[in-house]
Design a protein around this motif. Sequence first.
Motif, mmCIF file in Angstrom:
data_model
loop_
_atom_site.group_PDB
_atom_site.id
_atom_site.type_symbol
_atom_site.label_atom_id
_atom_site.label_comp_id
_atom_site.label_asym_id
_atom_site.label_seq_id
_atom_site.Cartn_x
_atom_site.Cartn_y
_atom_site.Cartn_z
ATOM 1 N N PRO A 12 0.920 -1.316 -0.015
ATOM 2 C CA PRO A 12 0.212 0.065 -0.180
ATOM 3 C C PRO A 12 0.985 1.355 -0.064
ATOM 4 N N LYS A 13 0.423 2.324 -0.667
ATOM 5 C CA LYS A 13 1.209 3.637 -0.887
ATOM 6 C C LYS A 13 0.773 4.517 0.231
ATOM 7 N N PRO A 14 1.181 5.132 0.845
ATOM 8 C CA PRO A 14 0.838 6.239 1.906
ATOM 9 C C PRO A 14 -0.130 7.132 0.997
ATOM 10 N N ALA A 15 -1.176 7.380 1.512
ATOM 11 C CA ALA A 15 -2.281 8.375 1.132
ATOM 12 C C ALA A 15 -2.028 9.623 1.824
ATOM 13 N N PHE A 16 -2.399 10.617 0.911
ATOM 14 C CA PHE A 16 -2.387 11.968 1.226
ATOM 15 C C PHE A 16 -3.636 12.460 2.099
ATOM 16 N N ASN A 17 -3.322 13.107 3.216
ATOM 17 C CA ASN A 17 -4.644 13.336 4.203
ATOM 18 C C ASN A 17 -5.243 14.810 3.785
ATOM 19 N N ASP A 18 -6.468 14.562 3.150
ATOM 20 C CA ASP A 18 -6.954 15.825 2.652
ATOM 21 C C ASP A 18 -7.583 16.736 3.753
ATOM 22 N N ALA A 19 -7.469 16.283 5.206
ATOM 23 C CA ALA A 19 -7.936 16.917 6.153
ATOM 24 C C ALA A 19 -6.797 18.098 6.548
ATOM 25 N N GLU A 20 -5.598 17.632 6.286
ATOM 26 C CA GLU A 20 -4.428 18.397 6.658
ATOM 27 C C GLU A 20 -4.214 19.613 5.749
ATOM 28 N N SER A 21 -4.883 19.570 4.497
ATOM 29 C CA SER A 21 -4.606 20.771 3.397
ATOM 30 C C SER A 21 -5.395 21.643 3.466
ATOM 31 N N PRO A 22 -4.720 22.865 3.825
ATOM 32 C CA PRO A 22 -5.658 24.334 3.876
ATOM 33 C C PRO A 22 -6.354 24.416 2.679
ATOM 34 N N LEU A 23 -6.051 23.861 1.604
ATOM 35 C CA LEU A 23 -6.949 24.196 0.307
ATOM 36 C C LEU A 23 -8.405 23.225 0.334
ATOM 37 N N THR A 24 -8.169 22.081 0.919
ATOM 38 C CA THR A 24 -9.223 21.336 1.335
ATOM 39 C C THR A 24 -10.347 21.786 2.032
ATOM 40 N N TRP A 25 -9.616 22.562 3.105
ATOM 41 C CA TRP A 25 -10.521 23.152 4.008
ATOM 42 C C TRP A 25 -11.164 24.318 3.401
ATOM 43 N N LEU A 26 -10.539 25.107 2.567
ATOM 44 C CA LEU A 26 -11.081 26.219 1.926
ATOM 45 C C LEU A 26 -12.250 25.882 0.995
ATOM 46 N N ARG A 27 -11.959 24.849 0.233
ATOM 47 C CA ARG A 27 -12.976 24.403 -0.596
ATOM 48 C C ARG A 27 -14.232 23.978 0.004
ATOM 49 N N ALA A 28 -14.172 23.456 1.319
ATOM 50 C CA ALA A 28 -15.341 22.981 1.767
ATOM 51 C C ALA A 28 -16.153 24.055 2.440
ATOM 52 N N ARG A 29 -15.370 25.250 2.664
ATOM 53 C CA ARG A 29 -16.233 26.434 3.380
ATOM 54 C C ARG A 29 -16.966 26.989 2.118
ATOM 55 N N ARG A 30 -18.036 27.934 2.651
ATOM 56 C CA ARG A 30 -18.818 28.523 1.911
ATOM 57 C C ARG A 30 -18.765 30.036 2.312
ATOM 58 N N ASP A 31 -19.238 31.046 1.397
ATOM 59 C CA ASP A 31 -19.039 32.432 1.754
ATOM 60 C C ASP A 31 -20.445 32.712 2.142
ATOM 61 N N LYS A 32 -20.700 33.952 2.488
ATOM 62 C CA LYS A 32 -22.383 34.432 2.857
ATOM 63 C C LYS A 32 -23.363 33.833 1.695
ATOM 64 N N THR A 33 -22.748 33.970 0.374
ATOM 65 C CA THR A 33 -23.839 33.660 -0.610
ATOM 66 C C THR A 33 -23.981 32.453 -0.960
ATOM 67 N N GLY A 34 -23.130 31.413 -0.031
ATOM 68 C CA GLY A 34 -23.353 30.010 -0.368
ATOM 69 C C GLY A 34 -22.194 29.474 -1.396
ATOM 70 N N MET A 35 -21.363 30.183 -1.846
ATOM 71 C CA MET A 35 -20.334 29.907 -2.838
ATOM 72 C C MET A 35 -19.101 29.280 -2.101
ATOM 73 N N PRO A 36 -18.660 28.322 -2.593
ATOM 74 C CA PRO A 36 -17.222 27.978 -2.158
ATOM 75 C C PRO A 36 -15.988 29.074 -2.003
ATOM 76 N N LEU A 37 -15.186 29.114 -0.992
ATOM 77 C CA LEU A 37 -14.378 30.088 -0.962
ATOM 78 C C LEU A 37 -13.308 30.011 -2.131
ATOM 79 N N ILE A 38 -12.926 28.804 -2.682
ATOM 80 C CA ILE A 38 -12.201 28.634 -3.858
ATOM 81 C C ILE A 38 -12.916 27.739 -4.803
ATOM 82 N N SER A 39 -12.684 27.979 -6.154
ATOM 83 C CA SER A 39 -13.415 27.002 -6.895
ATOM 84 C C SER A 39 -12.752 25.979 -7.275
ATOM 85 N N ASP A 40 -13.383 25.086 -8.042
ATOM 86 C CA ASP A 40 -12.790 23.952 -8.370
ATOM 87 C C ASP A 40 -11.547 23.843 -9.151
ATOM 88 N N ALA A 41 -11.396 24.858 -10.117
ATOM 89 C CA ALA A 41 -10.157 25.156 -10.658
ATOM 90 C C ALA A 41 -9.033 25.738 -9.839
#
Length: 179
Positions: A12-41
Motif C-alpha cells: 500500500p502507498k501512503p495516502a495524502f490526508n485531505d484533512a491536513e490541506s488548507p486548500l481542502t478546508w477552503l474548498r469545503a467552506r462557503r461564503d455568505k452567498t453559499g459559494m465555495p471560498l475557492i473554485s474547483d479550478a
Amino acid sequence: MPTPPKTPSATPKPAFNDAESPLTWLRARRDKTGMPLISDAQYLAGERLRMDFERAMLARRTTTNWDMAGAGGRGGAIAAELSDGAIAARQRYVKALEAVGPELASMLAQVCCLSAGLEQAERLLNLPQRSGKAVLALGLTALARHYGLLEQGGRRNDVRHWGLDDYRPGIAEAQLEEA
C-alpha cells in the motif's frame, strides 16, 4: 476442503490526508452567498502545484538521510542523484511560480506546498490580517490560468497551432471561377 492462503496484496502507498490541506478546508467552506471560498479550478491548480513540489523533493527532511551515510565528501552531488521525474517536477514547479509572479508565489508556496494556514502565512509574509484569503485567491486564479484550467479572453489556453486565428489564407471567388 481447506481454503487457500491469502496472497499479500501490493504494497500500500501512503495516502495524502485531505484533512491536513488548507486548500481542502477552503474548498469545503462557503461564503455568505453559499459559494465555495475557492473554485474547483483553483483547488486543482493548488493541488497540482503541491504534487510537483512533492515530486521535486523540495521539502526539507525531518529525519536523517541515511542514503548519504559514509559517502565521504559527496554532499554537493545531491542534485546529480535526482531522478528525471524529480527534475521535471522541479522545472514545472519553478515555471508555475514564475508565471504567477513573486508577489503571489510566496503565498502559494506557503499554503499549497508547506500546508501553512492562512493566518500563519500572513504572519510569515508580513501581510495585513485577513488579507491572506484574497491574496491566495488571486494566486490560485493566476495559477489555474497558467495550467490552462481557466479561460483567457473567451477561450481556453490550449495551444492547438502556432498561427493566429486567421492564419489560413482565404481563396478568392475569382480564383475559384477560373479553375
